[in-house]
Design a protein around this motif. Sequence first.
Motif, PDB file in Angstrom:
ATOM      1  N   THR A  26       0.800  -1.226   0.000  1.00  0.00           N
ATOM      2  CA  THR A  26       0.000   0.000   0.000  1.00  0.00           C
ATOM      3  C   THR A  26       0.828   1.269   0.000  1.00  0.00           C
ATOM      4  O   THR A  26       0.286   2.363   0.138  1.00  0.00           O
ATOM      5  CB  THR A  26      -0.922   0.022   1.232  1.00  0.00           C
ATOM      6  N   GLU A  27       2.149   1.150  -0.148  1.00  0.00           N
ATOM      7  CA  GLU A  27       2.954   2.361  -0.160  1.00  0.00           C
ATOM      8  C   GLU A  27       3.395   2.680  -1.596  1.00  0.00           C
ATOM      9  O   GLU A  27       3.382   1.809  -2.460  1.00  0.00           O
ATOM     10  CB  GLU A  27       4.187   2.208   0.740  1.00  0.00           C
ATOM     11  N   ALA A  58      -0.488   7.026  -1.956  1.00  0.00           N
ATOM     12  CA  ALA A  58      -0.594   6.444  -0.618  1.00  0.00           C
ATOM     13  C   ALA A  58       0.483   7.008   0.300  1.00  0.00           C
ATOM     14  O   ALA A  58       1.513   7.494  -0.147  1.00  0.00           O
ATOM     15  CB  ALA A  58      -0.460   4.934  -0.703  1.00  0.00           C
ATOM     16  N   ASP A  59       0.222   6.932   1.612  1.00  0.00           N
ATOM     17  CA  ASP A  59       1.273   7.277   2.551  1.00  0.00           C
ATOM     18  C   ASP A  59       2.068   6.015   2.872  1.00  0.00           C
ATOM     19  O   ASP A  59       1.807   4.940   2.333  1.00  0.00           O
ATOM     20  CB  ASP A  59       0.727   7.969   3.796  1.00  0.00           C
ATOM     21  N   LEU A  60       3.047   6.137   3.785  1.00  0.00           N
ATOM     22  CA  LEU A  60       4.055   5.085   3.884  1.00  0.00           C
ATOM     23  C   LEU A  60       3.706   3.938   4.830  1.00  0.00           C
ATOM     24  O   LEU A  60       3.923   2.780   4.500  1.00  0.00           O
ATOM     25  CB  LEU A  60       5.397   5.710   4.315  1.00  0.00           C
ATOM     26  N   HIS A  61       3.177   4.245   6.021  1.00  0.00           N
ATOM     27  CA  HIS A  61       3.022   3.152   6.992  1.00  0.00           C
ATOM     28  C   HIS A  61       2.065   3.563   8.102  1.00  0.00           C
ATOM     29  O   HIS A  61       2.302   4.564   8.789  1.00  0.00           O
ATOM     30  CB  HIS A  61       4.384   2.785   7.596  1.00  0.00           C
ATOM     31  N   THR A 113      -3.865   5.378   4.424  1.00  0.00           N
ATOM     32  CA  THR A 113      -4.121   4.281   3.482  1.00  0.00           C
ATOM     33  C   THR A 113      -4.419   2.974   4.207  1.00  0.00           C
ATOM     34  O   THR A 113      -5.479   2.355   4.006  1.00  0.00           O
ATOM     35  CB  THR A 113      -2.922   4.104   2.534  1.00  0.00           C
ATOM     36  N   GLU A 114      -3.496   2.516   5.033  1.00  0.00           N
ATOM     37  CA  GLU A 114      -3.694   1.240   5.718  1.00  0.00           C
ATOM     38  C   GLU A 114      -4.833   1.314   6.730  1.00  0.00           C
ATOM     39  O   GLU A 114      -5.573   0.332   6.915  1.00  0.00           O
ATOM     40  CB  GLU A 114      -2.390   0.796   6.394  1.00  0.00           C
ATOM     41  N   LEU A 125       9.365   9.664   1.518  1.00  0.00           N
ATOM     42  CA  LEU A 125      10.357   8.622   1.778  1.00  0.00           C
ATOM     43  C   LEU A 125      11.770   9.097   1.472  1.00  0.00           C
ATOM     44  O   LEU A 125      12.711   8.770   2.205  1.00  0.00           O
ATOM     45  CB  LEU A 125      10.027   7.375   0.957  1.00  0.00           C
ATOM     46  N   GLY A 131       2.837   8.892   8.277  1.00  0.00           N
ATOM     47  CA  GLY A 131       1.638   9.403   7.633  1.00  0.00           C
ATOM     48  C   GLY A 131       0.689   9.959   8.674  1.00  0.00           C
ATOM     49  O   GLY A 131       1.066  10.190   9.829  1.00  0.00           O
TER      50      GLY A 131
END
Length: 224
Positions: free
Chosen positions: A132-133, A140-143, A147-148, A173, A195
């Motif tokens: 999802t990154e 999307a955002d990273l972590h 998104t997640e 990133l 994020g």
Amino acid sequence: MLADLAWREVPDAPLVLVPVGSLEQHGPHLPLETDTLIATAVAERAAARVDAVLAPALGYGSSGEHQSFAGTVSIGTEALTHLLVELTRSLATWAGRVVYVNGHGGNLSALKEAVGQLQVEGHDVDWVPCATEPPHLPGADLHAGLTETSLLLHLCPERVRTDRLEVGNAAPLREILPAMIEGGVAAVSANGVLGDPRAASAEQGEQILAELVDRVVEALVEAL
């Protein structure tokens, strides 16, 4: 679902999808198996569309960058590579094609090395991302961010601690990667979030999931 079948019910030389995730911190609000939950959801929906068998997920991955946070369990790249190789060799005795559906960026080196070796050995095996990154999912955002969090609000809202949503380090990133390489995620985010999950919603999660499934199905159809 492969695990639900008796051996005589297994189709002849099927396409087998294997979700690959991780067990790692996802901020104060998401469960440790977030990547595995997402990879499984994507693989399950993709399997239904391409008439594939869904194998149980690999829930341990290469997550050393999160090891500073309690609960993270990482087997590392070398062990994951060996696991993928041996798993594929076993599956290949009855499966027609094996495809790993990967939900964690830290697994990439193991997947590339294992699949490369296995293809040289003559196995019909490949892998597709459902991470999802960026760049796999533009925007999307990273972590553990929007998104997640949106995905899990759609898939299993009861498992999201909505009273613990906290903004993390939302820098791109490229700005935080050197520090992450040196000291892991903890070096750039005290709460483990990269994020901002506060605006997440189940509606966004439904749209993101549909996009991930479409991308995986497109890759599978193209390969087949």
